[in-house]
Design a protein around this motif. Structure first.
Motif, short mmCIF file in Angstrom:
data_model
loop_
_atom_site.label_atom_id
_atom_site.label_comp_id
_atom_site.label_asym_id
_atom_site.label_seq_id
_atom_site.Cartn_x
_atom_site.Cartn_y
_atom_site.Cartn_z
N ILE A 193 3.53 50.73 -12.32
CA ILE A 193 4.66 49.79 -12.16
C ILE A 193 4.75 49.31 -10.72
O ILE A 193 4.92 48.10 -10.44
CB ILE A 193 5.97 50.46 -12.59
N LEU A 194 4.59 50.25 -9.78
CA LEU A 194 4.65 49.86 -8.37
C LEU A 194 3.51 48.91 -8.01
O LEU A 194 3.68 47.96 -7.24
CB LEU A 194 4.60 51.11 -7.48
N SER A 195 2.33 49.17 -8.58
CA SER A 195 1.18 48.27 -8.32
C SER A 195 1.45 46.87 -8.87
O SER A 195 1.15 45.85 -8.22
CB SER A 195 -0.08 48.86 -8.93
N SER A 196 2.04 46.79 -10.09
CA SER A 196 2.36 45.48 -10.68
C SER A 196 3.40 44.75 -9.85
O SER A 196 3.31 43.53 -9.64
CB SER A 196 2.87 45.66 -12.11
N MET A 197 4.40 45.49 -9.35
CA MET A 197 5.42 44.86 -8.50
C MET A 197 4.80 44.32 -7.21
O MET A 197 5.16 43.24 -6.74
CB MET A 197 6.52 45.87 -8.17
N LYS A 198 3.85 45.06 -6.67
CA LYS A 198 3.18 44.61 -5.44
C LYS A 198 2.37 43.34 -5.69
O LYS A 198 2.38 42.40 -4.89
CB LYS A 198 2.28 45.72 -4.92
N ILE A 199 1.65 43.31 -6.85
CA ILE A 199 0.86 42.10 -7.20
C ILE A 199 1.80 40.90 -7.40
O ILE A 199 1.53 39.79 -6.93
CB ILE A 199 0.01 42.37 -8.45
N GLY A 200 2.93 41.10 -8.10
CA GLY A 200 3.87 40.00 -8.34
C GLY A 200 4.48 39.47 -7.06
O GLY A 200 4.59 38.26 -6.84
N ALA A 201 4.87 40.41 -6.15
CA ALA A 201 5.44 39.98 -4.87
C ALA A 201 4.41 39.22 -4.05
O ALA A 201 4.71 38.21 -3.39
CB ALA A 201 5.95 41.19 -4.09
N SER A 202 3.16 39.68 -4.09
CA SER A 202 2.09 38.98 -3.36
C SER A 202 1.88 37.58 -3.94
O SER A 202 1.67 36.61 -3.19
CB SER A 202 0.79 39.78 -3.45
N ARG A 203 1.96 37.47 -5.29
CA ARG A 203 1.81 36.15 -5.93
C ARG A 203 2.93 35.19 -5.50
O ARG A 203 2.70 34.01 -5.21
CB ARG A 203 1.83 36.34 -7.45
N ILE A 204 4.17 35.72 -5.44
CA ILE A 204 5.30 34.88 -5.02
C ILE A 204 5.11 34.43 -3.58
O ILE A 204 5.38 33.28 -3.21
CB ILE A 204 6.62 35.65 -5.18
N ARG A 205 4.60 35.32 -2.71
CA ARG A 205 4.34 34.94 -1.31
C ARG A 205 3.31 33.81 -1.23
O ARG A 205 3.44 32.89 -0.42
CB ARG A 205 3.84 36.16 -0.53
N ASP A 235 10.04 62.71 -20.39
CA ASP A 235 8.60 62.53 -20.65
C ASP A 235 7.86 62.42 -19.31
O ASP A 235 7.29 61.38 -18.94
CB ASP A 235 8.37 61.27 -21.47
N MET A 236 7.90 63.52 -18.55
CA MET A 236 7.41 63.54 -17.19
C MET A 236 5.94 63.16 -17.10
O MET A 236 5.51 62.50 -16.13
CB MET A 236 7.64 64.93 -16.57
N GLU A 237 5.16 63.56 -18.06
CA GLU A 237 3.72 63.23 -17.97
C GLU A 237 3.51 61.71 -18.00
O GLU A 237 2.72 61.15 -17.21
CB GLU A 237 2.98 63.89 -19.13
N TYR A 238 4.22 61.00 -18.92
CA TYR A 238 4.10 59.53 -18.98
C TYR A 238 4.68 58.87 -17.73
O TYR A 238 4.14 57.90 -17.19
CB TYR A 238 4.80 59.00 -20.23
N LEU A 239 5.80 59.44 -17.21
CA LEU A 239 6.44 58.87 -16.02
C LEU A 239 5.51 58.98 -14.82
O LEU A 239 5.36 58.04 -14.04
CB LEU A 239 7.76 59.60 -15.75
N ILE A 240 4.83 60.19 -14.68
CA ILE A 240 3.92 60.38 -13.55
C ILE A 240 2.74 59.43 -13.65
O ILE A 240 2.25 58.91 -12.64
CB ILE A 240 3.45 61.86 -13.51
N GLU A 241 2.31 59.14 -14.88
CA GLU A 241 1.17 58.24 -15.06
C GLU A 241 1.55 56.77 -14.90
O GLU A 241 0.80 55.97 -14.31
CB GLU A 241 0.56 58.47 -16.46
N ASP A 242 2.76 56.35 -15.37
CA ASP A 242 3.12 54.93 -15.42
C ASP A 242 3.80 54.44 -14.15
O ASP A 242 3.72 53.25 -13.83
CB ASP A 242 4.06 54.70 -16.62
N LEU A 243 4.47 55.33 -13.41
CA LEU A 243 5.20 54.89 -12.22
C LEU A 243 4.29 54.24 -11.18
O LEU A 243 4.62 53.18 -10.64
CB LEU A 243 5.99 56.06 -11.62
N PRO A 244 3.13 54.80 -10.84
CA PRO A 244 2.24 54.10 -9.88
C PRO A 244 1.78 52.74 -10.39
O PRO A 244 1.61 51.80 -9.62
CB PRO A 244 1.07 55.08 -9.71
#
Length: 661
Positions: free
Chosen positions: A473-485, A462-471
């Motif tokens: 996911i990375l943004s959410s991981m960045k926000i979570g890591a920033s929150r932990i910091r 499902d490449m179309e959903y993967l291309i849309e959702d992957l950025p």
């Protein structure tokens, strides 16, 4: 009789009635003087007994106060608390046996919170005896403080006991009973140096006495409310005064006895001397009468004048001049002897009165000095006990906060390294992902019709959903890591273990880090909505302070505010909980105000708010040390001011003022 009177000469007719009158007056004077001296002896004895009974009462109260002070010192020993928590009877014996010997106690009993007796130490005279102290033991296990008198079953012994609770930060562990016998040794010590006797008895038997009675059954002694009274004990007359020595469950009758025999002996000697003086005076008057009967001359007038001067001037150094060797001369000599005898008697009386007065003054002075010494010792012991409590509370709290700070700093350090690794690589992961997606987009643009195998793989992935959702996911991981910091940084700021102990710090940063740590309690829980935090920060300078200790103060005050708001919400009194934090600079001080809209604090609780170990929270939830330690940190460590203003029904506000250095 008439014939006899006619035969007398004129001078004899004058002298005999005069002599009779003089003898009568002299007799009356001696009687009045003797009666006055006798009454004075008994009156002084009664006053002495009344004063001595007060001293006895003070000595018994001192024994009681000494027991209270001793049990306070014993129960506040840290090793005793640890031994009772572990119920280590061997350690309890090692602690208490030396104390029993040093303090000369007849009973030490330790009871745990379930009412079980852990230690029961007694003197040799109490071995095998049963103490009637079950009611006291039941009260002690609940933490009661009592002063009572305990009977020994089957024996004529009474113990003066005091009780006290043994506490730890987690609550009451049990209690202790200490006691000392009321026996003949005690009353002999109290009556030492006095000619008086003491009797201490119950309604059933004599407990202690300085007498050697033929029986130990109680005597009929005067009631404590009566003045000094004359009584008879075993055919001996005494002056007696009773006082009441009370405990919680019973009282003892303490009676001071003074034998009347010495007073009666002194009275008899007084009357004996007066009788001799009367006989001597009568002889002198008779000789004077016969002399007057022979010669009514000037020598008699001279003697009369001397006698008048002695009487009027009270000068017993005056002596009559002996001009002849006849009856007038003899009368003059006798008068001089009489004056000397009276002078001697008056001097003896004066010396006796002076000795009695000196004795009373010395006794009063000794009582006063002893009372002052005891008061000074009690004050010193209370000050020492208070200092020990404060020092103990500070050490406990400092150790707890130091351990908590080290734990927080360690956790923050351990989390910080992997979080920095994740946070630092997220940027590269995002760039690589964007490059791969751009490359994939170019492949799709230039090779729109790939092989069937690739098309099947695209559909399965499902490449179309993967291309849309992957950025995303990375943004959410960045926000979570920033929150932990941010959380790790707040923990490091709160612990302050990576900074100098006394340095310049930003108070706003400390408050924010404390709020972040308490965020889990501020959020909505169950039916309670989220606690609203209002910050009204004004421009304040960074100040030199113990930053970690100030964060502890913020933590204690904010945690108490959250507890108060939760309690008020549970009672339906605070539907919209709010905490308002204000900072400002007033003169040379930085002022932090923390207010809540809870139910407020009652006036009787407000006055004890900063006392060590005072808490209104249930057992196990609060130790009563937070605000006490906070007050010491602000006032003693920083030279500032911590006060609380509360209006019942409207809320509470704490003001923290710290000097700008």
């Amino acid at each position: 009789m008439q014939r006899f009177f006619r035969r007398l000469s004129l001078s004899q007719k004058i002298v005999i009635p005069l002599l009779t009158i003089c003898l009568s007056v002299f007799l009356c004077g001696l009687f009045v003087l003797g009666h006055w001296f006798a009454e004075s002896l008994e009156r002084n004895a009664r006053q002495d007994i009344a004063v001595f009974s007060k001293r006895v009462e003070q000595d018994l109260q001192y024994e009681q106060e000494a027991l209270e002070t001793q049990i306070e010192l014993i129960t506040n020993r840290g090793m005793l608390t640890q031994a009772l928590e572990k119920q280590d009877q061997i350690l309890l014996m090692q602690i208490l046996i030396p104390l029993k010997s040093v303090l000369k106690l007849d009973l030490i009993k330790v009871i745990d919170a379930q009412g079980q007796i852990l230690i029961d130490l007694r003197s040799s005279s109490l071995y095998g005896s049963k103490l009637i102290d079950q009611a006291i033991a039941n009260s002690v296990s609940n933490g009661a403080h009592l002063i009572d008198l305990v009977n020994v079953e089957g024996g004529e012994q009474v113990l003066q006991v005091v009780t006290n609770s043994i506490k730890s930060p987690s609550g009451i562990l049990g209690g202790m009973i200490i006691g000392r016998k009321i026996d003949d040794t005690l009353v002999q010590k109290i009556a030492a140096g006095s000619s008086k006797h003491l009797i201490i008895q119950t309604p059933n038997y004599v407990v202690a006495t300085t007498l050697l009675p033929t029986k130990r059954q109680p005597w009929e002694l005067p009631h404590p409310n009566l003045p000094v009274t004359s009584i008879e004990i075993e055919k001996q007359q005494y002056l007696a005064k009773s006082i009441e020595f009370s405990g919680v469950s019973q009282s003892l009758n303490v009676t001071v006895l003074y034998p009347i025999a010495p007073i009666e002996t002194a009275k008899w000697r007084l009357w004996e001397h007066l009788g001799i003086l009367y006989i001597l005076g009568s002889g002198i008057l008779a000789m004077v009468g016969f002399f007057i009967a022979r010669t009514i001359t000037r020598p008699l007038q001279a003697l009369t004048q001397v006698a008048q001067r002695v009487t009027q001037e009270s000068d017993f150094d005056i002596q009559a001049t002996v001009m002849t060797e006849d009856e007038v001369g003899i009368l003059a000599i006798s008068l001089n002897r009489l004056i000397k005898q009276v002078k001697i008697l008056l001097e003896e009386q004066y010396e006796n009165n002076k000795k009695l007065e000196s004795y009373n003054q010395t006794l009063e002075k000794k009582v006063e000095e002893r009372t002052q010494a005891l008061q000074q010792k009690n004050v010193a012991l209370k000050d020492t006990l208070r200092e020990l409590k404060n020092t103990q509370s500070q050490l406990v709290q400092q150790e707890k906060m130091s351990s908590l700070g080290q734990l927080v700093a360690g956790i923050a350090h351990e989390i910080n390294n992997p979080v920095n690794f994740i946070y630092g690589n997220l940027k590269y992961t995002e760039d690589y992902t964007q490059n791969l997606l751009s490359l994939l987009e170019l492949y799709q643009k230039h090779y729109p019709y790939p092989a069937p195998e690739i098309q099947n793989a695209q559909q399965e992935a499902d490449m179309e959903y993967l291309i849309e959702d992957l950025p995303k996911i990375l943004s959410s991981m960045k926000i979570g890591a920033s929150r932990i910091r941010e959380i790790v940084l707040s923990l490091r700021i709160f612990s302050r273990l990576d900074e100098a102990e006394f340095k310049t710090a930003d108070l706003h940063q400390g408050i924010d880090s404390t709020l972040l740590i308490l965020q889990h309690r501020i959020k909505a829980q169950g039916k309670r909505p989220e606690i609203k935090i209002e910050k009204h920060y004004n421009d304040i300078p960074d100040i030199q302070c113990f930053a970690g200790q100030l964060n502890q103060v913020f933590m204690n005050i904010l945690a108490n505010a959250i507890d108060a708001l939760e309690e008020a919400f549970d009672q339906g009194l605070c539907p919209e909980p709010l905490i308002r934090i204000t900072s400002s600079q007033e003169g040379s001080n930085v002022v932090i105000a923390i207010a809540d809209n809870g139910t407020g604090i009652p006036e009787e609780v407000l006055s004890k708010l900063f006392d060590p170990f005072f808490t209104t929270k249930p057992v196990g939830k609060g130790t009563g040390m937070g605000l006490s330690i906070s007050y010491q940190i602000i006032t003693e460590k920083h030279g500032g001011l911590l006060k609380c203003i509360s209006t019942p029904g409207k809320g509470t506000e704490f003001f923290i003022a710290i000097p700008i250095r």
